[in-house]
Write a protein that holds these residues in place. Sequence first.
Motif, PDB file in Angstrom:
ATOM      1  N   TRP A  56      -0.362  44.659 -20.118  1.00 26.80           N
ATOM      2  CA  TRP A  56      -0.446  43.441 -20.932  1.00 26.80           C
ATOM      3  C   TRP A  56      -1.884  43.053 -21.245  1.00 26.80           C
ATOM      4  O   TRP A  56      -2.149  42.472 -22.301  1.00 26.80           O
ATOM      5  N   ILE A  57      -2.810  43.378 -20.376  1.00 23.43           N
ATOM      6  CA  ILE A  57      -4.223  43.138 -20.716  1.00 23.43           C
ATOM      7  C   ILE A  57      -4.618  44.003 -21.910  1.00 23.43           C
ATOM      8  O   ILE A  57      -5.246  43.527 -22.871  1.00 23.43           O
ATOM      9  N   LEU A  58      -4.218  45.289 -21.868  1.00 24.28           N
ATOM     10  CA  LEU A  58      -4.533  46.183 -22.978  1.00 24.28           C
ATOM     11  C   LEU A  58      -3.832  45.739 -24.253  1.00 24.28           C
ATOM     12  O   LEU A  58      -4.428  45.747 -25.338  1.00 24.28           O
ATOM     13  N   TYR A  59      -2.572  45.324 -24.120  1.00 24.86           N
ATOM     14  CA  TYR A  59      -1.848  44.912 -25.324  1.00 24.86           C
ATOM     15  C   TYR A  59      -2.442  43.637 -25.920  1.00 24.86           C
ATOM     16  O   TYR A  59      -2.579  43.516 -27.148  1.00 24.86           O
ATOM     17  N   LEU A  60      -2.774  42.669 -25.070  1.00 24.70           N
ATOM     18  CA  LEU A  60      -3.282  41.399 -25.600  1.00 24.70           C
ATOM     19  C   LEU A  60      -4.614  41.573 -26.319  1.00 24.70           C
ATOM     20  O   LEU A  60      -4.944  40.799 -27.224  1.00 24.70           O
ATOM     21  N   ARG A  61      -5.390  42.573 -25.938  1.00 28.48           N
ATOM     22  CA  ARG A  61      -6.596  42.872 -26.720  1.00 28.48           C
ATOM     23  C   ARG A  61      -6.207  43.366 -28.113  1.00 28.48           C
ATOM     24  O   ARG A  61      -6.831  42.994 -29.107  1.00 28.48           O
ATOM     25  N   ILE A  91     -10.279  37.687 -24.090  1.00 35.89           N
ATOM     26  CA  ILE A  91      -9.159  36.904 -24.609  1.00 35.89           C
ATOM     27  C   ILE A  91      -7.898  37.035 -23.753  1.00 35.89           C
ATOM     28  O   ILE A  91      -7.215  36.038 -23.494  1.00 35.89           O
ATOM     29  N   PRO A  92      -7.513  38.252 -23.267  1.00 34.65           N
ATOM     30  CA  PRO A  92      -6.306  38.322 -22.422  1.00 34.65           C
ATOM     31  C   PRO A  92      -6.366  37.393 -21.220  1.00 34.65           C
ATOM     32  O   PRO A  92      -5.379  36.715 -20.892  1.00 34.65           O
ATOM     33  N   TYR A  93      -7.515  37.321 -20.560  1.00 34.40           N
ATOM     34  CA  TYR A  93      -7.640  36.462 -19.383  1.00 34.40           C
ATOM     35  C   TYR A  93      -7.589  34.986 -19.784  1.00 34.40           C
ATOM     36  O   TYR A  93      -7.020  34.161 -19.054  1.00 34.40           O
ATOM     37  N   ALA A  94      -8.169  34.658 -20.942  1.00 32.39           N
ATOM     38  CA  ALA A  94      -8.100  33.280 -21.428  1.00 32.39           C
ATOM     39  C   ALA A  94      -6.658  32.900 -21.763  1.00 32.39           C
ATOM     40  O   ALA A  94      -6.234  31.760 -21.523  1.00 32.39           O
ATOM     41  N   LEU A 136      -8.103  28.981 -29.603  1.00 34.19           N
ATOM     42  CA  LEU A 136      -8.675  29.823 -28.549  1.00 34.19           C
ATOM     43  C   LEU A 136      -9.093  31.178 -29.107  1.00 34.19           C
ATOM     44  O   LEU A 136     -10.221  31.635 -28.881  1.00 34.19           O
ATOM     45  N   VAL A 137      -8.189  31.842 -29.848  1.00 29.44           N
ATOM     46  CA  VAL A 137      -8.497  33.181 -30.342  1.00 29.44           C
ATOM     47  C   VAL A 137      -9.570  33.129 -31.422  1.00 29.44           C
ATOM     48  O   VAL A 137     -10.474  33.958 -31.456  1.00 29.44           O
ATOM     49  N   SER A 141     -12.876  30.810 -27.258  1.00 35.94           N
ATOM     50  CA  SER A 141     -13.258  29.853 -26.223  1.00 35.94           C
ATOM     51  C   SER A 141     -12.011  29.187 -25.657  1.00 35.94           C
ATOM     52  O   SER A 141     -11.244  28.561 -26.404  1.00 35.94           O
ATOM     53  N   LEU A 142     -11.802  29.304 -24.339  1.00 26.08           N
ATOM     54  CA  LEU A 142     -10.689  28.620 -23.681  1.00 26.08           C
ATOM     55  C   LEU A 142     -10.906  27.117 -23.700  1.00 26.08           C
ATOM     56  O   LEU A 142      -9.955  26.349 -23.878  1.00 26.08           O
ATOM     57  N   ILE A 143     -12.158  26.681 -23.536  1.00 21.93           N
ATOM     58  CA  ILE A 143     -12.447  25.242 -23.547  1.00 21.93           C
ATOM     59  C   ILE A 143     -12.075  24.640 -24.895  1.00 21.93           C
ATOM     60  O   ILE A 143     -11.482  23.550 -24.964  1.00 21.93           O
TER      61      ILE A 143
END
Length: 473
Positions: A56-61, A91-94, A136-137, A141-143
């Motif tokens: 999912w990290i790879l996919y979300l990128r 972005i995946p982590y955010a 965000l995307v 920025s998550l903030i």
Amino acid sequence: MPLPFWARVPRFFLLPLHPSILARIGLFAALPIVCIFTTSIMAGAALLAGLSLLAWILYLRLGSGIFSETSLGRLSPDQYSQQRDESLAFIPYALFALGFVASLGIGLATWLFGEGMGSAAALCIALLLPASLMILVHARSLIAGLNPGQIWALIRAIGKPYLLLCLFLFCLASAETFLKFKLIQMGIQPIYEKWLLLQQMLAEIEIQSADDWEALQAASAEFDAFLRQQRLRLGFALFGYNAVAMYFTTIAFNMMGYVLYQHHHALGLAVDEPRAMRGGRRDGTHDAINEQIANLIAADQMDKALDLAYDEQREHSSSIQAQERYHKLLHLAGKTDRLLSHANRYIALLLHQHMPSHALEILRRCREQSPDFRPEEPKTLLALARSARALRNPKLALDIMRAFDKKHPLHPLIPDVYYLSATILCEELRQDAAADRLFAAIIKRYPQHPCAAQAEQYRATIARMQPQAAPAA
């Protein structure tokens, strides 16, 4: 103007089936299947969790890249930029963090005020989450994605279509949930039911003799044999579960990115305008000129073709088609000096007509002939740097502005160039020390300039984030 997003719904469903996207979705969805070949249930569960997270990290990128490209007006994977966008790496982590914050808000509302308030909170978050994700995307920025002011501003700018977007996303989520439930029911439920029977049998057996122990071993062996028989079914269910989730998530990302593109005027976003230009109506006069030029080139009369294109672009100085035709001919003929001279006027025209992406393409074309090329006009140079930053290429923006103060000493735009360079260093490249030096230079040399007050605010923020570096700054 772009079509409304509801007029493109079938295309949203077709985009994940593009070979370049479908192949990667298939690869990422298949990654967790490795867990079915383990001999231990605990090891399989741990491997499943780890590989699913990686997939999912790879996919979300990939998905965030599709979102970003669509928001710029690049509606087909064939139009996507070939340069890797490093700003999408986090972005995946955010997105994981955004989901955690949303779940935490619903959980707190339920715990503090009861089920009714928890349901109300879940509804509110479901309505606000698409706007938060879009911010965000786009802003990386998550903030910014958690900022209520920015969320509300985006919803107001989009207007009533935002509610329709939420409805479409809800329908997508419902369809995805239904299909995933069926896959779980088909692949995992038989194994779960067999496991429950085994647990019930183990609870009833009281090991008091060798026969009881043999019965326990037989039951465990029977379950292991059953599990080995179900590996293919389990693997297919895992693959289908992830593939369905990634397919519908791609549709949602594509749809939300398109909504940003559709409303880019209201939101003040930079987009890839040449795509719309290529899709527009063609002028019959330009077609006739193109045919004449093509005939001259075929007859090996490049100089006459250049003369014709030159006269045409002088007569139609505001025509993008005429300027583009002349510029391409200069590039084709290898007339480097004339190409660079014309590029100064052409880039300024493209920026004036709100085509920043195409202006950057002309810059790239000129740098193939002269790597150090930059527009000569300071205002054009600064506008081009701002466009590069808006189109998420901060390193190019800095390179465009490099040595501006040496080439244009005492120019009134120097503080603006310093300020733009410093904000890029601070916000995009995380080089706070270098940014702080530029902010300090603005405050010292141009105390009356409007940028000076903003520079002081930035320096104060940098000092709060890194208090140990404040004395040195």
